[in-house]
Write a protein that holds these residues in place. Structure first.
Motif, PDB file in Angstrom:
ATOM      1  N   LYS A 256     -22.415  28.571  18.819  1.00  0.00           N
ATOM      2  CA  LYS A 256     -22.403  30.005  18.558  1.00  0.00           C
ATOM      3  C   LYS A 256     -23.310  30.750  19.526  1.00  0.00           C
ATOM      4  CE  LYS A 256     -21.589  29.341  13.594  1.00  0.00           C
ATOM      5  NZ  LYS A 256     -22.139  29.560  12.230  1.00  0.00           N
ATOM      6  N   ALA A 257     -22.892  31.944  19.879  1.00  0.00           N
ATOM      7  CA  ALA A 257     -23.686  32.822  20.747  1.00  0.00           C
ATOM      8  C   ALA A 257     -23.468  34.262  20.294  1.00  0.00           C
ATOM      9  CB  ALA A 257     -23.297  32.644  22.219  1.00  0.00           C
ATOM     10  N   ARG A 258     -24.389  35.124  20.706  1.00  0.00           N
ATOM     11  CA  ARG A 258     -24.275  36.540  20.335  1.00  0.00           C
ATOM     12  C   ARG A 258     -24.776  37.399  21.479  1.00  0.00           C
ATOM     13  NH1 ARG A 258     -27.776  37.701  15.565  1.00  0.00           N
ATOM     14  NH2 ARG A 258     -29.382  37.986  17.161  1.00  0.00           N
ATOM     15  N   ALA A 259     -24.035  38.442  21.762  1.00  0.00           N
ATOM     16  CA  ALA A 259     -24.417  39.420  22.780  1.00  0.00           C
ATOM     17  C   ALA A 259     -24.768  40.736  22.105  1.00  0.00           C
ATOM     18  CB  ALA A 259     -23.286  39.619  23.790  1.00  0.00           C
TER      19      ALA A 259
ATOM     20  N   LEU B 267     -26.528  38.783  26.932  1.00  0.00           N
ATOM     21  CA  LEU B 267     -26.588  37.683  25.976  1.00  0.00           C
ATOM     22  C   LEU B 267     -27.947  37.689  25.294  1.00  0.00           C
ATOM     23  CD1 LEU B 267     -25.053  35.156  24.935  1.00  0.00           C
ATOM     24  CD2 LEU B 267     -26.285  33.847  26.659  1.00  0.00           C
ATOM     25  N   GLY B 268     -27.938  37.695  23.950  1.00  0.00           N
ATOM     26  CA  GLY B 268     -29.191  37.773  23.223  1.00  0.00           C
ATOM     27  C   GLY B 268     -29.529  36.530  22.426  1.00  0.00           C
ATOM     28  N   PHE B 269     -28.551  35.640  22.174  1.00  0.00           N
ATOM     29  CA  PHE B 269     -28.821  34.514  21.288  1.00  0.00           C
ATOM     30  C   PHE B 269     -27.844  33.389  21.577  1.00  0.00           C
ATOM     31  CE2 PHE B 269     -27.205  32.508  17.348  1.00  0.00           C
ATOM     32  CZ  PHE B 269     -28.325  31.772  16.995  1.00  0.00           C
ATOM     33  N   VAL B 270     -28.376  32.151  21.627  1.00  0.00           N
ATOM     34  CA  VAL B 270     -27.575  30.924  21.686  1.00  0.00           C
ATOM     35  C   VAL B 270     -28.086  30.015  20.583  1.00  0.00           C
ATOM     36  CG1 VAL B 270     -26.883  28.929  23.060  1.00  0.00           C
ATOM     37  CG2 VAL B 270     -27.202  31.147  24.169  1.00  0.00           C
ATOM     38  N   ASP B 271     -27.167  29.519  19.751  1.00  0.00           N
ATOM     39  CA  ASP B 271     -27.563  28.714  18.600  1.00  0.00           C
ATOM     40  C   ASP B 271     -28.248  27.422  19.043  1.00  0.00           C
ATOM     41  OD1 ASP B 271     -27.898  28.055  15.993  1.00  0.00           O
ATOM     42  OD2 ASP B 271     -25.785  27.843  15.497  1.00  0.00           O
ATOM     43  N   ASN B 272     -28.982  26.804  18.091  1.00  0.00           N
ATOM     44  CA  ASN B 272     -29.745  25.605  18.418  1.00  0.00           C
ATOM     45  C   ASN B 272     -29.001  24.317  18.104  1.00  0.00           C
ATOM     46  OD1 ASN B 272     -29.776  25.819  15.664  1.00  0.00           O
ATOM     47  ND2 ASN B 272     -31.981  25.580  15.412  1.00  0.00           N
TER      48      ASN B 272
END
Length: 420
Positions: free
Chosen positions: A294-297, A279-284
């Motif tokens: 939203k999230a991004r791997a 997991l590289g990103f979780v929205d604020n």
């Protein structure tokens, strides 16, 4: 006194009728034997044992995960456009070709820009010569001033000429640099490594410096690559708890697995088809209209199995339940908010036990209230009551010979797993 015989006759008739009704009830089919009477040899004995299919409760480590639909997206993608108005001289790229950063892709007609560069360089050379002459004039004026042949004003004038000439030379140097930049626009290079899309320009075509024009080419980075997905708002707190830094400020990366479209669910080929990233990103912020975040791997994708725009199944592992008690979900009896199941007692009778559902995954569930090694009734539980004698046999329909922690969880079980 004459009425006495009539009354006696009526009493005798009533007594006779009552005796006849009592005898009839005693001889009717299904009539209960009188108290203290023994049953006949053909009477029915104790209830026969009920045949049930059972499975054994197991203990194992179970990962708590979230499943979602994801879309593959390049971490970097750029549309290439011309920065000068010219014609295409050479196309050095083919449709779908892999390119590396800095590679020349297009060359434009650069004759005008090259002439402008030569002109700027000539102007610079001329002004440098003028500067050298002005410096010599300044030196002579200083020598004559020491001999008192000229006034101080002559030296000041020569000094001003030198400074003006130096500024002119600096302007010429900037003009040469600007002409060099304009000339460099006639070679279009790859700003990143990736895969090229469709080439939209051929040799001889006119290109213009216009941000709204059709791109000459698109380049998308394929390795590493990202997968974007959304997480339900109900899973936000477990997700934030999993990515929260520890006391030393370190955060363990969360494993994310994706299954390619058409890949079977299960072990073997499915395990080979699944790719693992982090997991590289979780929205604020949470999208109030959908109740999701939203999230991004990110995945290495060295084999280029993931492609931008592709739809995949995403499984995000939040944590692992260590040494958890696992039973088939089909063994659970649902009564409102209560969960119970039947276990085989030491005396081979059915025992109803209440359990707490902690997490569901696939056909199995993590529960509290039973111990590993106990036999749980899976088939035939609908005919049981507490204390019913049992005839035990292995369940004919066993949902998987061993629980698969990587099996997808249903929406209800995922919600229960959030509080596990």
């Amino acid at each position: 006194m004459r009425r006495t015989p009539v009354v006696a006759i009526v009493l005798l008739l009533i007594i006779a009728a009552a005796g006849w009704r009592w005898k009839a009830t005693q001889t009717a089919p299904g009539a209960l034997p009188p108290a203290g009477a023994t049953s006949t040899p053909g009477a029915k004995g104790a209830a026969a044992p009920q045949t049930v299919g059972v499975v054994t409760v197991q203990r194992q480590d179970v990962p708590v995960s979230i499943e979602a639909a994801g879309t593959v997206a390049a971490l970097q993608s750029v549309d290439l456009r011309a920065q000068t108005t010219s014609t295409v001289r050479e196309v050095l790229i083919k449709d779908g070709q892999m390119v590396r950063k800095g590679q020349v892709l297009f060359r434009f007609d650069d004759r005008t820009d090259r002439a402008n560069l030569d002109k700027a360089r000539a102007q610079l050379a001329r002004d440098r010569a003028s500067l050298a002459d002005a410096e010599r004039q300044l030196q002579r004026a200083r020598d004559l001033l020491r001999q008192s042949f000229v006034a101080q004003s002559a030296v000041d004038t020569a000094q001003s000429n030198v400074e003006a000439q130096r500024a002119l030379v600096q302007s010429d140097e900037a003009a040469v640099q600007a002409a060099s930049v304009s000339l460099s626009y006639n070679e279009l290079r790859a700003p990143l490594s990736g895969r090229a899309g469709l080439v939209n320009a051929m040799p001889g075509a006119l290109v213009q410096a216009n941000a709204t024009s059709t791109p000459l080419l698109n380049i998308a980075q394929l390795s590493p690559i990202g997968v974007s997905f959304v997480v339900p708002e109900t899973q936000l707190q477990p997700l934030l708890a999993a990515v929260r830094p520890d006391g030393e400020g370190r955060t363990e990366p969360l494993d994310v697995q994706v299954s390619l479209p058409g890949a079977p669910r299960g072990k073997g080929k499915a395990a080979e088809a699944a790719l693992t990233g982090h997991l590289g990103f979780v929205d604020n912020l949470v999208d109030a209209s959908t109740g999701t975040i939203k999230a991004r791997a990110e995945f290495d994708n060295a084999g280029q199995q993931l492609w931008p725009g592709q739809y995949v199944r995403v499984r995000l592992t939040l944590r692992t339940l260590k040494n958890a008690v696992v039973v088939p979900q089909a063994a659970l009896i649902l009564r409102g908010s209560e969960r119970t199941l039947y276990v085989v007692g030491p005396d081979k009778t059915a025992q109803l036990k209440p359990v707490q559902l902690r997490y569901g995954f696939g056909d199995f569930a993590v529960v509290e209230g039973v111990e590993a090694g106990e036999q749980v009734v899976l088939e035939g539980k609908q005919n049981l009551r507490p204390g019913t004698p049992l005839k035990v046999q292995p369940a004919a329909v066993n949902p998987g010979r061993s629980p698969r922690p990587d099996a997808p969880a249903s929406a209800a079980s995922a919600a229960s797993g959030a509080g596990a």
